[in-house]
Design an enzyme around this catalytic site. Structure first.
Site, PDB file in Angstrom:
ATOM      1  N   TYR A 286      -7.378  15.183  -9.552  1.00 61.57           N
ATOM      2  CA  TYR A 286      -7.229  14.178 -10.177  1.00 61.57           C
ATOM      3  C   TYR A 286      -5.946  15.588 -10.800  1.00 61.57           C
ATOM      4  CZ  TYR A 286      -5.534  10.781 -13.656  1.00 61.57           C
ATOM      5  OH  TYR A 286      -5.214   9.627 -13.879  1.00 61.57           O
TER       6      TYR A 286
ATOM      7  N   ASP B 211       0.875  -1.028  -0.329  1.00 65.53           N
ATOM      8  CA  ASP B 211       0.008   0.010   0.192  1.00 65.53           C
ATOM      9  C   ASP B 211       0.737   1.129   0.219  1.00 65.53           C
ATOM     10  OD1 ASP B 211      -1.350   2.267   0.534  1.00 65.53           O
ATOM     11  OD2 ASP B 211      -2.252   1.413   1.577  1.00 65.53           O
TER      12      ASP B 211
ATOM     13  N   LYS C 136      -1.763  14.714 -10.567  1.00 62.28           N
ATOM     14  CA  LYS C 136      -0.801  15.162 -11.689  1.00 62.28           C
ATOM     15  C   LYS C 136       0.342  15.721 -12.061  1.00 62.28           C
ATOM     16  CE  LYS C 136      -2.011  10.062 -12.016  1.00 62.28           C
ATOM     17  NZ  LYS C 136      -0.961   9.056 -11.889  1.00 62.28           N
TER      18      LYS C 136
ATOM     19  N   SER D 202       1.533   8.876 -15.090  1.00 62.85           N
ATOM     20  CA  SER D 202       1.108  10.056 -15.052  1.00 62.85           C
ATOM     21  C   SER D 202       0.189   9.769 -15.851  1.00 62.85           C
ATOM     22  CB  SER D 202       2.326  11.421 -15.236  1.00 62.85           C
ATOM     23  OG  SER D 202       1.236  12.488 -14.716  1.00 62.85           O
TER      24      SER D 202
ATOM     25  N   ASN E 289       3.167   3.019 -10.166  1.00 64.30           N
ATOM     26  CA  ASN E 289       1.846   3.526 -11.157  1.00 64.30           C
ATOM     27  C   ASN E 289       0.442   3.564 -10.026  1.00 64.30           C
ATOM     28  OD1 ASN E 289      -0.180   2.006 -13.734  1.00 64.30           O
ATOM     29  ND2 ASN E 289      -0.639   0.821 -11.915  1.00 64.30           N
TER      30      ASN E 289
ATOM     31  N   LYS F 161      12.031   7.125  -2.407  1.00 65.71           N
ATOM     32  CA  LYS F 161      12.711   6.989  -1.836  1.00 65.71           C
ATOM     33  C   LYS F 161      12.783   6.106  -1.293  1.00 65.71           C
ATOM     34  CE  LYS F 161      13.050   8.930   3.052  1.00 65.71           C
ATOM     35  NZ  LYS F 161      12.592  10.187   4.330  1.00 65.71           N
TER      36      LYS F 161
END
Length: 184
Positions: A148, A56, A152, A134, A83, A116
């Site tokens: 949204y 998650d 993006k 994206s 993704n 990271k």
């Protein structure tokens, strides 16, 4: 003996993520297909050199666990495909602050946290690739898409900035823009 190339893909249970996992697998890569519900990856889990792992992107412990599992199983990660994400649409006035936070936690903070988590390994091995998924909504706004589109646009800006930062350690950053709904 050198190890094979490994890709870690977030949000691999359906759509672009699943298709990406299948494509890399067909091309001989070791694949870590991550998803919130690993039972949804039953079909993928049956493939050789493909690990389905719970992840998650809004949970730091889950991120650490998935990256650690990938490194233990395949010896490292060469490519990260960020993704996982979703689109929250609607009238801003009717949107809860919690929904706003969840949109940005998943679509913006998630890819940052994943990046990271893999960068120390990339630094150690002298390179890697980060692919941020994206959308055209990261360049053009859509009605009722403040959340949204905003998320993006952030992914696009983060990716561009990281290109400069990461190239110093041999890491390339790429952006894939989805146009319309994915039909895979």
């Amino acid at each position: 003996m050198s190890r094979g190339k490994t890709v870690l893909i977030t949000g691999s249970s359906i759509g672009i993520g699943k298709a990406t996992a299948e494509l890399f697998h067909r091309n001989g890569w070791q694949v870590v297909a991550t998803m919130r519900n690993p039972a949804a990856g039953k079909e993928l889990a049956e493939l050789d050199n493909l690990l389905v792992a719970k992840l998650d992107v809004t949970d730091e412990g889950s991120i650490r666990s998935a990256v650690t599992t990938a490194v233990e199983r395949f010896g490292g990660v060469d490519v990260l495909v960020n993704n996982a994400g979703y689109g929250a649409y609607g009238v801003l006035e009717a949107t809860s602050v919690e929904s706003m936070r969840q949109q940005f936690e998943t679509n913006v903070i998630g890819p940052l946290a994943m990046t990271k988590a893999v960068v120390p390994g990339f630094r150690k091995q002298g390179g890697g690739v980060i692919v941020n998924v994206s959308s055209i909504a990261g360049r053009l706004t859509l009605p009722f898409g403040a959340l949204y589109c905003g998320s993006k646009f952030a992914v696009e800006g983060i990716s561009e900035s990281l290109t400069y930062e990461m190239r110093e350690i041999g890491v390339r950053v790429k952006v894939v823009e989805q146009i319309g709904r994915a039909h895979v």
